[in-house]
Design an enzyme around this catalytic site. Structure first.
Site, PDB file in Angstrom:
ATOM      1  N   ASP A 159       0.867  -1.163   0.000  1.00 54.39           N
ATOM      2  CA  ASP A 159       0.000   0.000   0.000  1.00 54.39           C
ATOM      3  C   ASP A 159       0.913   1.226   0.000  1.00 54.39           C
ATOM      4  OD1 ASP A 159      -2.101   1.747  -0.008  1.00 54.39           O
ATOM      5  OD2 ASP A 159      -3.170   0.833   1.661  1.00 54.39           O
TER       6      ASP A 159
HETATM    7  C1  BGC Z   1      -4.968   3.289  -0.099  1.00 54.49           C
HETATM    8  C2  BGC Z   1      -5.031   2.255  -1.213  1.00 54.49           C
HETATM    9  C3  BGC Z   1      -4.830   2.930  -2.537  1.00 54.49           C
HETATM   10  C4  BGC Z   1      -3.496   3.671  -2.518  1.00 54.49           C
HETATM   11  C5  BGC Z   1      -3.174   4.394  -3.810  1.00 54.49           C
HETATM   12  C6  BGC Z   1      -3.724   4.158  -0.191  1.00 54.49           C
HETATM   13  O1  BGC Z   1      -3.810   5.210   0.684  1.00 54.49           O
HETATM   14  O2  BGC Z   1      -5.021   2.638   1.143  1.00 54.49           O
HETATM   15  O3  BGC Z   1      -6.241   1.572  -1.180  1.00 54.49           O
HETATM   16  O4  BGC Z   1      -4.888   2.001  -3.577  1.00 54.49           O
HETATM   17  O5  BGC Z   1      -3.535   4.645  -1.489  1.00 54.49           O
HETATM   18  O6  BGC Z   1      -3.980   5.489  -3.991  1.00 54.49           O
END
Ligand code: BGC
Length: 745
Positions: free
Chosen positions: A261
């Site tokens: 993530d």
């Molecule tokens: C989120 C993810 C997301 C990623 C990219 C993170 O803050 O938890 O679900 O895909 O950002 O935007």
């Protein structure tokens, strides 16, 4: 001379094609191509492809003509492009999309065909936009109704989630776009999400929190997965050898890429050794601070290269990570046979509307108030969510849509085709903002009236209307249905309960439509005759809602999670124990174990549940006939088929969901009260009876035995519960399992 050089050129060209390097030869198996590519790469090139080069992309190997990877959020539409190294909008004019219904709504269809349609459609949009990895779907289990991100997930049941996630993934990946199932694992709250350490017993982990991921990998064949921000058993998910090496890559034989993530990596040694393959989104110090353009300083960048060069990190591990990333590139960007995709197509809008229409849940319909009756000539619509765009906000799932039909507009359009007048009153003032990440709705939702005045105006108009449709609920701002924060209360915000009470007192023909991704308290439930769960349904929101309210679509959605009466009816909140939520001293302890959702609330009885898991009404009525079992005694590794006649006893075509729950009468370990193990949605014409046959195999009877780390079926007596909701069981069929079974997977 000229002739000679032409001949030489032709020869060289022919010889060149004969010598196409193996990694570029698409007639060869992918793994052979991957090995060949890897053998040509330097250590620095291997390290380069396993971390980001911009907010959403990673480099390939330019020297070898191997392209990089572009990721996109996910999971409800294709996110607009941001600048290379900033969260600000890139300002592109070709990055608007169709917003599909939120995954809670998809789960509420209880129809895997809708998942397949969803995956195909969103995959086509991703492909057209030249994205290789779609950051979704989300399969975290609904543990608490306070979780701000529940709307991105598929509810409280591991079996329902597992069945719904698989077709989504296949549909996406048929487009040559990888699905990235998230957030692995136990990312079930947003409060302290980057630091919270989840303590959960093994059995609960395997029976409740892992099945959705396991199905995504083993049955869906997901090409990527996203370890989340939280910790499990002391280690961050991205650095967690148990989750990544033992379970994901060991037990499930995952051959894809574990993509962090954004900013979820914290330590080079740990991340190098423990199974994460690709790092995205960090600056230099996790989520919160750091330098721009710090990609070389990522944990899996120069610090990792230094460790390798100093002989302090295992090169086999590096090769494994690079090999997986190459495999991903070959499955996506280097697959010249993938389709071209499409964006904002009529077919995608139609898919969004169909899925929404099947997912909207008719929770209550006393006095047959819905669908809107022919004697209704004037409808009053009340509530902010009737006029507020919901596709902007909520965190990373925020979108820039080509269009979004608002509930009020959809209702007005449908009503005017039937000669019905529709008026609007605000009723309450909620959140008038409309911006996320540089995308603005452009809506001016300000209103200078006081709360009392707003209610008084709505009440006056309600008295003069034939019917009132209140459209409220939550929204995509902080502490509502939104990433990064949890809800602060179970109740509706902005004094909406007061507005609803006033409206129904003024006009008893009042319908409440909840636009939410979460359950919420309904203190007015006894007084309000009709309640609809409208979810966040994206571009076609207004049309789909109107389809259901006016009866153009007969509702068939079923709740994917329990709507309990109060917060304390949910097991993690029952005792008000902060160790269970939101956690104490960095740890959150899942003391409720297996008993989440209906596994807990169905024991509590009626006063504690407003609407049960699996509940949802129709404009027709159904009755289940006497079900039959193919056998009353099976072996532990055998199977049994349940056949259930479903009769449409009403006057219009509709769809019912037959739900099979299993109960173990006596077991050496505690078993939940009932567990969903099969379901099927079936369309039935008036007066018709359709037989639904569902097969239960050993997976339906097994529990995870933590002592042996094996799925175990114990001989003995079971009960097969046949019904149309977890609290609407029409028949209990005895079944004996004669012999044991046990296996590891
Ligand atoms: C989120 C993810 C997301 C990623 C990219 C993170 O803050 O938890 O679900 O895909 O950002 O935007």
């Amino acid at each position: 001379m000229k002739l000679l050089s032409l001949t030489v050129l032709i020869l060289a060209a022919t010889a060149g094609s004969a010598q196409t390097p193996a990694y570029l030869d698409e007639t060869r198996p992918i793994d052979e191509r991957v090995d060949d590519a890897l053998s040509r790469m330097t250590t620095a090139e291997k390290v380069a492809i396993i971390h980001a080069q911009s907010k959403f992309s990673s480099p390939g190997v330019q020297r070898l003509g191997i392209p990089g990877i572009w990721c996109t959020d996910g999971p409800h539409g294709i996110r607009p492009d941001v600048l290379w190294d900033e969260w600000d909008q890139a300002g592109a004019t070709n990055d608007s999309c169709v917003a599909f219904p939120a995954l809670t709504c998809l789960a509420a269809t209880w129809n895997p065909e809708m998942s397949a349609l969803y995956g195909k459609s969103i995959g086509e949009e991703a492909r057209y936009r030249n994205k290789n990895v779609l950051l979704g779907p989300g399969v975290n289990i609904y543990r608490t109704p306070l979780n701000g991100r529940n709307f991105e997930y598929m509810g409280e049941d591991p079996y329902l989630t597992s069945r719904m996630v698989v077709p989504y993934i296949k549909g996406v990946q048929d487009n040559g776009v990888a699905a990235c199932v998230k957030h692995y694992a136990l990312n079930n709250q947003e409060v302290d999400r980057a630091t919270v350490n989840v303590l959960v017993d093994d059995r609960t982990l395997h029976e409740i929190y892992l099945p959705g991921f396991k199905a995504a990998i083993k049955e869906g064949g997901a090409w990527s997965i996203m370890p989340g921000y939280n910790k499990y058993a002391g280690d961050h998910a991205c650095e967690n050898s148990r989750l990544l090496l033992d379970i994901l890559k060991g037990d499930w034989a995952f051959d894809g890429v574990a993509i962090s993530d954004w900013g979820a990596v914290h330590n080079t040694e740990k991340v190098a050794a423990n199974g994460l393959d690709m790092e995205f989104g960090s600056w230099t110090n996790g989520l919160n601070f750091g330098a721009s353009n710090a990609y070389d300083r990522y944990y899996l960048a120069n610090p990792y290269l230094d460790l390798i060069m100093e002989g302090k990190a295992d090169t086999a591990m590096l090769n494994d990570k690079a090999r997986r990333v190459l495999r991903l590139i070959m499955r996506t960007e280097m697959n010249r046979n993938r389709p071209y995709g499409s964006l904002n197509s009529p077919a995608h809008y139609e898919a969004a509307r169909r899925i929404a229409g099947e997912g909207i849940v008719l929770l209550k319909n006393d006095g047959d108030l819905l669908p809107v009756k022919p004697d209704v000539k004037k409808i009053l619509v009340v509530g902010e969510n009737a006029i507020k765009m919901m596709t902007v906000g909520g965190g990373s799932s925020s979108l820039k849509v080509q269009r979004e039909v608002l509930p009020f507009d959809g209702i007005r359009a449908n009503a005017s085709s039937k000669g019905i007048e529709v008026l609007y009153e605000r009723g309450y003032l909620g959140d008038v903002t409309g911006e996320y990440n540089g995308v603005t709705t452009g809506q001016d939702l300000k209103d200078s009236r006081s709360g009392e005045q707003l209610i008084a105006d709505a009440v006056k108009a309600a008295k003069a209307a034939d019917m009132v449709i209140f459209i409220g609920g939550l929204n995509k701002s902080g502490n509502q249905d939104c990433e990064g924060t949890d809800r602060l209360h179970y109740g509706l915000p902005y004094d909406q309960d007061k507005v609803i009470e006033a409206l129904v007192a003024a006009n008893p023909r009042t319908v409440v439509v909840g636009i939410t991704g979460n359950a919420y308290a309904m203190p007015w439930l006894d007084k309000v005759p009709a309640v609809v769960q409208g979810w966040f349904i994206g571009s076609e929101a207004g049309n789909a809602l109107a389809d259901v309210l006016f009866g153009d679509v007969n509702p068939s959605g079923k709740l994917p999670f329990t709507f309990a009466a109060s917060l304390t009816d949910y097991a993690p909140h029952a005792a008000g124990d902060k160790e269970m939520y939101p956690g104490v001293d960095g740890d959150v302890t899942y003391k409720e174990g297996l008993d989440i959702g209906y596994r807990h609330t169905d024991r509590l009885g009626k006063g504690h549940v407003n609407f049960a898991f699996g509940h949802g009404l129709s404009y027709t009525t159904f009755s289940l006939g006497k079900p039959a079992l193919s056998s009353t005694k099976i072996d532990g590794d055998g199977s049994v088929t349940v056949t259930v006649p479903v009769t449409n006893t009403g006057s219009r075509t509709g769809a019912e969901v037959v739900q099979i729950y299993v109960r173990d009468i006596k077991s050496s370990l505690y078993r939940p009260y009932k567990e969903l193990k099969a379901f099927e949605k079936v369309e039935v014409k008036p007066g018709e009876t359709v037989d639904v046959s569902l097969t239960l195999d050993k997976n339906a009877f097994a529990f995870y035995d933590p002592a042996t780390a094996r799925w175990t079926v114990e001989p003995g007596k079971f009960e097969i519960l046949v019904g149309t909701a977890s609290d609407a069981i029409a028949a209990y069929l005895p079944l004996t399992v004669a012999t044991p079974a046990a296996w590891h997977d």
